[in-house]
Design an enzyme around this catalytic site. Sequence first.
Site, PDB file in Angstrom:
ATOM      1  N   GLY A 174       0.812  -1.218   0.000  1.00  0.00           N
ATOM      2  CA  GLY A 174       0.000   0.000   0.000  1.00  0.00           C
ATOM      3  C   GLY A 174       0.843   1.265   0.000  1.00  0.00           C
ATOM      4  N   SER A 175       0.401   2.253   0.753  1.00  0.00           N
ATOM      5  CA  SER A 175       1.001   3.591   0.709  1.00  0.00           C
ATOM      6  C   SER A 175       2.450   3.653   1.147  1.00  0.00           C
ATOM      7  CB  SER A 175       0.201   4.551   1.570  1.00  0.00           C
ATOM      8  OG  SER A 175      -1.081   4.670   1.025  1.00  0.00           O
ATOM      9  N   THR A 176       2.960   2.609   1.818  1.00  0.00           N
ATOM     10  CA  THR A 176       4.380   2.662   2.188  1.00  0.00           C
ATOM     11  C   THR A 176       5.245   2.652   0.925  1.00  0.00           C
ATOM     12  OG1 THR A 176       4.490   0.265   2.422  1.00  0.00           O
ATOM     13  CG2 THR A 176       4.024   1.520   4.422  1.00  0.00           C
ATOM     14  N   MET A 177       4.633   2.415  -0.246  1.00  0.00           N
ATOM     15  CA  MET A 177       5.371   2.436  -1.514  1.00  0.00           C
ATOM     16  C   MET A 177       5.464   3.833  -2.107  1.00  0.00           C
ATOM     17  SD  MET A 177       6.711  -0.336  -2.491  1.00  0.00           S
ATOM     18  CE  MET A 177       7.108  -0.656  -0.794  1.00  0.00           C
ATOM     19  N   LYS A 178       4.624   4.744  -1.623  1.00  0.00           N
ATOM     20  CA  LYS A 178       4.583   6.071  -2.263  1.00  0.00           C
ATOM     21  C   LYS A 178       5.945   6.766  -2.294  1.00  0.00           C
ATOM     22  CE  LYS A 178      -0.356   6.909  -1.760  1.00  0.00           C
ATOM     23  NZ  LYS A 178      -1.359   7.130  -0.709  1.00  0.00           N
TER      24      LYS A 178
END
Length: 578
Positions: free
Chosen positions: A291-295
């Site tokens: 999820g957003s930890t990839m942004k």
Amino acid sequence: MIRLEGALYPWRFRVVLALLAAMVGAIGWRIVDLQVIDQDFLKEQGDARSVRHIPIPAHRGLMTDRNGEPLAVSTPVKTLWANPKELLGAKARLPELANALDTDLAALSKRLEQQAEREFMYLERGLTPEQGEQVLALGIPGVYGLEEFRRFYPAGEVAAHVVGFTDIDDRGREGMELSYDEWLAGVPGKRQVLKDRRGRLIKDVQVVKNAKAGKPLALSIDLRLQYLAHRELRNALAEFGAKAGSLVMVDVKTGEVLAMVNHPTYNPNNRSNLQPAAMRNRAMIDVFEPGSTMKPFSMSAALASGRWQPDDKVDVHPGWLRIGRYTIRDVSRVKDGVLDLTGILIKSSNVGMSKIAFDIGGEAIYSVMQRVGLGQGTGLGFPGERVGKLPNHREWRKAETATLSYGYGLSVTAVQLAHAYSVLANDGQSVPLSLLRLENAPEPTQVMSKDVAETLQGMLQQVVEAPGGVYRAQVPGYHVAGKSGTARKASVGSKGYTEHAYRSMFAGFAPMSDPRIALVVVIDEPSKGGYYGGLVSAPVFSKVMAGALRLMNIAPDNLPPPAETQTVALPEAKGGRS
Ligand code: 59J
């Protein structure tokens, strides 16, 4: 002449002849006696003395944490075995034996009867030497002792998943006990002994081969940090009613894994009713959508493209975006609908991230993720470790590009995520991970430009420190950086995502003056009190990071200026400038 001599001593000749005949007769009798009449005697004598080889157990190497704290220790134990033939000959003493072994008499008798034709049967393995001697002291015929070693795990459930365990024969079965089995095991020796028919040792003839002790193994983990992480993760799981969780801490300069914990866990010293779920080293063998930890990695691709600057603006109005049949949504709404790149990270805008992704293309994002180690093996060689999946497409369509940019459609392990963040923390330099303590840090590889990494460090510090940021991740006395993520879990069986099952994450690093530690917290299915990564996982990050910075003597880089009264006048340096 012969005749003459014979005639001279006829009695002598006859005596010799008679004597010889008597001797032959005696030998003949003895032969008949031994072979025919009393044949059991020789058989007994032959059986009675036989040369056997018995193994000398090798001492298994000590496993320690990075500071020499014991994690797996081999202690001498007494194993009791029986010669069923012999023991059954002393049936009257079985109740006494069953009592001493604290076992059921009927069961013991049954086992003995089943093995009645054998000469060896285990009675009880791995007793303490005292317990063993007590039973042997009863002097029950057919009961013998054997020296063995048994593993004891002083850190118990706290380090269970990393350390693993050995089986009853002292062979590595899980974790580092398995991956480094050959190193730890050593080579058993051999002793030649003379045993009687009953298996009793008559004479120790010689040591044919000395046992070669196994080698010691120092792991990279720090037991103090491991304890701290274990406790904080467990408390958070209880507070939010979560199903499971993992935490991974990495020294970003050396790649050493300083802590790796999972819940649920198990006690390796008592594995009698072990649940398979408790045995999983989730940090390495479970994959999930990050999820957003990839942004931050997508953002890194944007910065590296040269097409984007941190204060460039993106319109995220009205909080959703349609791509064919697929709608990208933001959970938090933005007032005027415009965010700069740092704002996209702070608000965690899926729409904003996707718009940037369309501009730079999926390939660029894929390439960054691949270079920080996602979809790649870590080289840790841990049993059952997963690699996850980082999809590559020949043609990146919009839906695929957007999905990857905010962390879906790929799968990672918590360890891979920790490694990826350690690259951001280490100014774009990738160092391979290690579960062993290292003397020298391995050569790093620059996989992201230093400029881009430093810019991202600043942006991720804003994510934690800016108003409206993930303040629960803050650490008193230090500047820290990181990113939260809350991901709906992909539903099992059907396509799509569940409505009420989430994974709450926080990944970050500190201290910002010179980042040393990367830390990832993943909590699976919190069920009460909230489920956002910024609420559930960030506080665990904060507490564990705070403890780690202190225990590792890392100087604070965010202390309030000293109060007037506390300042001490330094003596003026001689000859120095004023
Ligand atoms: C979300 C998703 C699922 C997969 C959505 C979380 C998508 C999506 C298809 C709804 C809860 C929720 C590929 S939210 O991680 O956006 O960490 O503090 O699971 O969006 O398109 O009821 N995180 N999370 N999305 N999916 N697909 C935010 C955000 C994130 C937060 C909060 C609120 C999602 C700020 C998540 C956090 O950044």
